[in-house]
Write a protein that holds these residues in place. Structure first.
Motif, PDB file in Angstrom:
ATOM      1  N   VAL A 284      -2.776  55.418  -5.416  1.00  0.00           N
ATOM      2  CA  VAL A 284      -4.171  54.977  -5.302  1.00  0.00           C
ATOM      3  C   VAL A 284      -5.057  56.212  -5.262  1.00  0.00           C
ATOM      4  CG1 VAL A 284      -5.822  53.783  -3.814  1.00  0.00           C
ATOM      5  CG2 VAL A 284      -3.490  52.897  -4.034  1.00  0.00           C
ATOM      6  N   VAL A 285      -6.114  56.201  -6.065  1.00  0.00           N
ATOM      7  CA  VAL A 285      -7.098  57.296  -6.042  1.00  0.00           C
ATOM      8  C   VAL A 285      -8.333  56.780  -5.318  1.00  0.00           C
ATOM      9  CG1 VAL A 285      -8.489  58.897  -7.411  1.00  0.00           C
ATOM     10  CG2 VAL A 285      -6.237  58.150  -8.247  1.00  0.00           C
ATOM     11  N   GLY A 286      -8.591  57.305  -4.120  1.00  0.00           N
ATOM     12  CA  GLY A 286      -9.752  56.852  -3.342  1.00  0.00           C
ATOM     13  C   GLY A 286      -9.317  55.944  -2.214  1.00  0.00           C
TER      14      GLY A 286
ATOM     15  N   ALA B 226      -1.730  56.926  -1.179  1.00  0.00           N
ATOM     16  CA  ALA B 226      -3.174  56.905  -1.462  1.00  0.00           C
ATOM     17  C   ALA B 226      -3.742  58.302  -1.249  1.00  0.00           C
ATOM     18  CB  ALA B 226      -3.868  55.902  -0.550  1.00  0.00           C
ATOM     19  N   PHE B 227      -4.405  58.820  -2.279  1.00  0.00           N
ATOM     20  CA  PHE B 227      -5.065  60.126  -2.163  1.00  0.00           C
ATOM     21  C   PHE B 227      -6.546  59.928  -1.887  1.00  0.00           C
ATOM     22  CE2 PHE B 227      -1.528  61.332  -5.100  1.00  0.00           C
ATOM     23  CZ  PHE B 227      -0.933  62.295  -4.274  1.00  0.00           C
ATOM     24  N   GLU B 228      -7.027  60.572  -0.843  1.00  0.00           N
ATOM     25  CA  GLU B 228      -8.455  60.507  -0.496  1.00  0.00           C
ATOM     26  C   GLU B 228      -8.954  61.939  -0.326  1.00  0.00           C
ATOM     27  OE1 GLU B 228     -11.166  58.456  -0.124  1.00  0.00           O
ATOM     28  OE2 GLU B 228     -12.115  60.347   0.448  1.00  0.00           O
TER      29      GLU B 228
ATOM     30  N   ALA C 286     -19.204  52.658   5.129  1.00  0.00           N
ATOM     31  CA  ALA C 286     -20.447  53.358   4.777  1.00  0.00           C
ATOM     32  C   ALA C 286     -21.643  52.481   5.140  1.00  0.00           C
ATOM     33  CB  ALA C 286     -20.461  53.683   3.289  1.00  0.00           C
ATOM     34  N   CYS C 287     -21.426  51.153   5.052  1.00  0.00           N
ATOM     35  CA  CYS C 287     -22.518  50.206   5.319  1.00  0.00           C
ATOM     36  C   CYS C 287     -23.056  50.371   6.745  1.00  0.00           C
ATOM     37  CB  CYS C 287     -22.036  48.769   5.126  1.00  0.00           C
ATOM     38  SG  CYS C 287     -21.081  48.536   3.611  1.00  0.00           S
ATOM     39  N   GLY C 288     -22.210  50.853   7.648  1.00  0.00           N
ATOM     40  CA  GLY C 288     -22.641  50.988   9.038  1.00  0.00           C
ATOM     41  C   GLY C 288     -23.373  52.284   9.330  1.00  0.00           C
TER      42      GLY C 288
ATOM     43  N   HIS D 113      -7.112  65.256  -0.208  1.00  0.00           N
ATOM     44  CA  HIS D 113      -6.442  65.403  -1.505  1.00  0.00           C
ATOM     45  C   HIS D 113      -7.339  64.873  -2.612  1.00  0.00           C
ATOM     46  CE1 HIS D 113      -2.833  66.166   0.857  1.00  0.00           C
ATOM     47  NE2 HIS D 113      -2.248  66.593  -0.253  1.00  0.00           N
ATOM     48  N   ASP D 114      -7.779  65.788  -3.455  1.00  0.00           N
ATOM     49  CA  ASP D 114      -8.700  65.458  -4.543  1.00  0.00           C
ATOM     50  C   ASP D 114      -7.898  65.312  -5.835  1.00  0.00           C
ATOM     51  OD1 ASP D 114     -10.861  65.170  -6.145  1.00  0.00           O
ATOM     52  OD2 ASP D 114     -11.774  67.114  -5.683  1.00  0.00           O
ATOM     53  N   VAL D 115      -7.859  64.114  -6.372  1.00  0.00           N
ATOM     54  CA  VAL D 115      -7.115  63.925  -7.624  1.00  0.00           C
ATOM     55  C   VAL D 115      -7.916  64.539  -8.767  1.00  0.00           C
ATOM     56  CG1 VAL D 115      -6.186  62.224  -9.245  1.00  0.00           C
ATOM     57  CG2 VAL D 115      -5.957  61.859  -6.772  1.00  0.00           C
TER      58      VAL D 115
END
Ligand SMILES: Cc1cc2nc3c(=O)[nH]c(=O)nc-3n(C[C@H](O)[C@H](O)[C@H](O)COP(=O)(O)OP(=O)(O)OC[C@H]3O[C@@H](n4cnc5c(N)ncnc54)[C@H](O)[C@@H]3O)c2cc1C
Length: 461
Positions: free
Chosen positions: A7-9, A34-36, A45-47, A83-85
């Motif tokens: 997963v990217v993000g 999952a890489f974030e 983010a909504c909060g 981790h930046d893909v």
């Protein structure tokens, strides 16, 4: 043999996909990584505006739904923060991620692109960020929120919010709550451009009533700085003094990785997918095992089938779910959107769905609209909040295609009735006859949406 999902993000879309895939496939069958690139996963983010405004008990951690440790422990999902893909290679079926320990190369059987959307940043703002100018912020990520909170805590007094969309409105409320003077600079003639001015007027009055200065029809062109700190925003109509500037100028889908990998980027600017969130190649064919979900994708508008990008968490979660179910071997489809959105300013609630008359006009379809004033509860009860409702229908059929409303407590979520009507293809007559709940503290005997539907019916003739 164990397959691998990459997963990217690691936020709404990506982690919804990962979680759903895990529900359907055990850890022996499917490894999930999952890489974030950021320092948090599954955060709201909504909060952020409410956290800046001091309304979130428990601070930043309350906005993080699940930590990497919880994902590992409860779901056997390996979340790698920081981790930046940088590369997606569809021929080799592998990604390269740049992490703290160098590049990591990892093969995949299934790939979900959930990289979100990045903030629109004009050159003058990008230069300020690159130079480390103090006092200039975005409101996209938890570190952004943290930086704004720190600036407020350090005594910032005068804020300029660039952008009068919903994030600009919410950040303005937050900064007013914290005692700052706030000016909103908005290029267009009104705030919340997706709501017609006759309806959004109540929001404008609320903002001015709470002390915000609104500068509509004003274009921010740069920053004035002294000793590395912002002192004003330069606009086409002069300088506006500020020691805190928040940019809320909209977002664009992050599609660079997908484009470089040869995936199709739709005309609206998002990654093109089918309704199971499977990514398409340049010829429009499904790329097996590759999915995209959330703000980085384009979606179909259900009223007229137009493809568009809509950056909202509600869609990101649903699309991620669909991708995860599909990866898990199940059946699920994302049916598209009708453009429903809601925001608020202190006790005024504003929402919209479907198409406005202007959008109908651009689609070349004749429309009829009706606007009413009512109350959200029985008018004889004390302080019954006012509400303005506008409904839009296709002239030829009477089918309800959109609605907007602005009003006090209890107004906003009534948009869901209209969204349901738009989705179901109901006519104004159907809406008038709908069996909605009534009791004086919750609604007048005619719900405001149905008052508007009756007027719409009259207008349709
Ligand atoms: C202030 C604010 C208020 C909002 N309020 C609402 C609201 O009230 N209602 C609503 O529906 N929506 C709201 N939204 C929008 C909502 O937050 C987003 O639509 C949602 O987060 C999108 O989810 P996503 O997973 O698609 O993208 P994101 O949440 O942006 O997640 C994408 C992630 O991918 C990571 N990433 C990107 N590129 C890479 C890479 N190459 N390698 C590794 N990681 C990468 C990013 O760091 C990011 O964490 C709000 C947004 C903001 C900023």
């Amino acid at each position: 043999m164990t397959e691998r999902l990459v997963v990217v993000g690691g936020d709404a879309a990506g982690m919804s996909a990962a979680s759903q895939a895990r529900r359907r496939r055990g850890r022996d069958e499917l490894e999930i990584v999952a890489f974030e690139r950021g320092a948090h996963t599954s955060y709201s983010a909504c909060g952020i505006p409410y956290w800046i405004g001091g309304l979130v008990a428990g601070g930043r951690d309350a906005l993080v739904a699940r930590s990497p440790e919880a994902f590992a422990r409860d779901h056997a999902i390996d979340v790698r923060l920081g981790h930046d893909v940088t590369t997606v290679d569809l021929d080799r079926r592998e990604v390269v991620a740049r992490g703290p320990g160098g590049d990591v190369r990892l093969g995949f059987d299934h790939l979900v692109l959930g990289a979100g959307a990045g903030p629109v940043t004009p050159d003058w703002a990008a230069e300020a960020f690159a130079a480390g100018t103090r006092g200039v912020y975005r409101a996209q990520t938890l570190p952004d929120g943290e930086a704004i909170r720190a600036a407020v805590g350090a005594g910032a007094r005068r804020a300029v919010v660039c952008g009068g969309g919903y994030i600009g409105v919410e950040v303005t409320e937050a900064l007013l709550r914290r005692g700052l003077d706030v000016t909103v600079v908005q290029r267009g003639p009104q705030l919340m451009g997706s709501i017609d001015p006759e309806v959004s007027v109540g929001l404008r009055h609320a903002m001015e009533g709470h002390g915000a200065t609104l500068r509509c029809g004003t274009v921010a062109r740069g920053l004035v700085t002294r000793a590395g700190a912002v002192t004003a925003v330069a606009t086409d109509q002069g300088e506006i003094p500020a020691d805190l500037v928040v940019l809320a100028l909209g977002v664009r889908p992050r599609t660079e990785l997908a484009a470089a990998a040869g995936l199709r980027i739709g005309g609206s600017g998002g990654i093109a997918t089918d309704d199971r969130q499977r990514a398409l190649d340049a010829d429009g064919a499904v790329v097996e095992g590759v999915y995209a979900a959330g703000d980085c994708t384009e979606v179909v508008h259900r009223v007229y089938g137009r493809r568009m990008t809509v950056a909202l968490g509600t869609h990101a979660n649903k699309q991620g779910r669909v991708a995860g179910i599909t990866i898990g071997g199940g059946q699920a489809r994302f049916p598209g959107v009708v453009g429903t959105a809601i925001t608020g300013f202190f006790d005024v609630e504003a929402a919209r769905t479907g198409l406005s008359c202007a959008e109908m006009g651009r689609a070349g379809v004749e429309c009829v609209h009706a606007t009413i004033e009512s109350t959200t509860i029985a008018g004889y009860l004390p302080d019954a909040p006012r509400v303005t409702v506008r409904l839009v229908a296709e002239a030829a059929t009477g089918r309800v295609v959109g609605g907007q409303l602005v009003g006090g407590r209890g107004a906003g979520k009534r948009i869901d009735t209209i969204a349901t009507a738009v989705t179901a293809g109901m006519t104004a007559e159907d809406l008038v006859g709908l069996d909605l709940a009534y009791c004086p503290p919750y609604s007048p005997v005619w719900d405001p949406v149905q008052v508007a539907a009756r007027k719409l019916l009259d207008a349709l003739g």
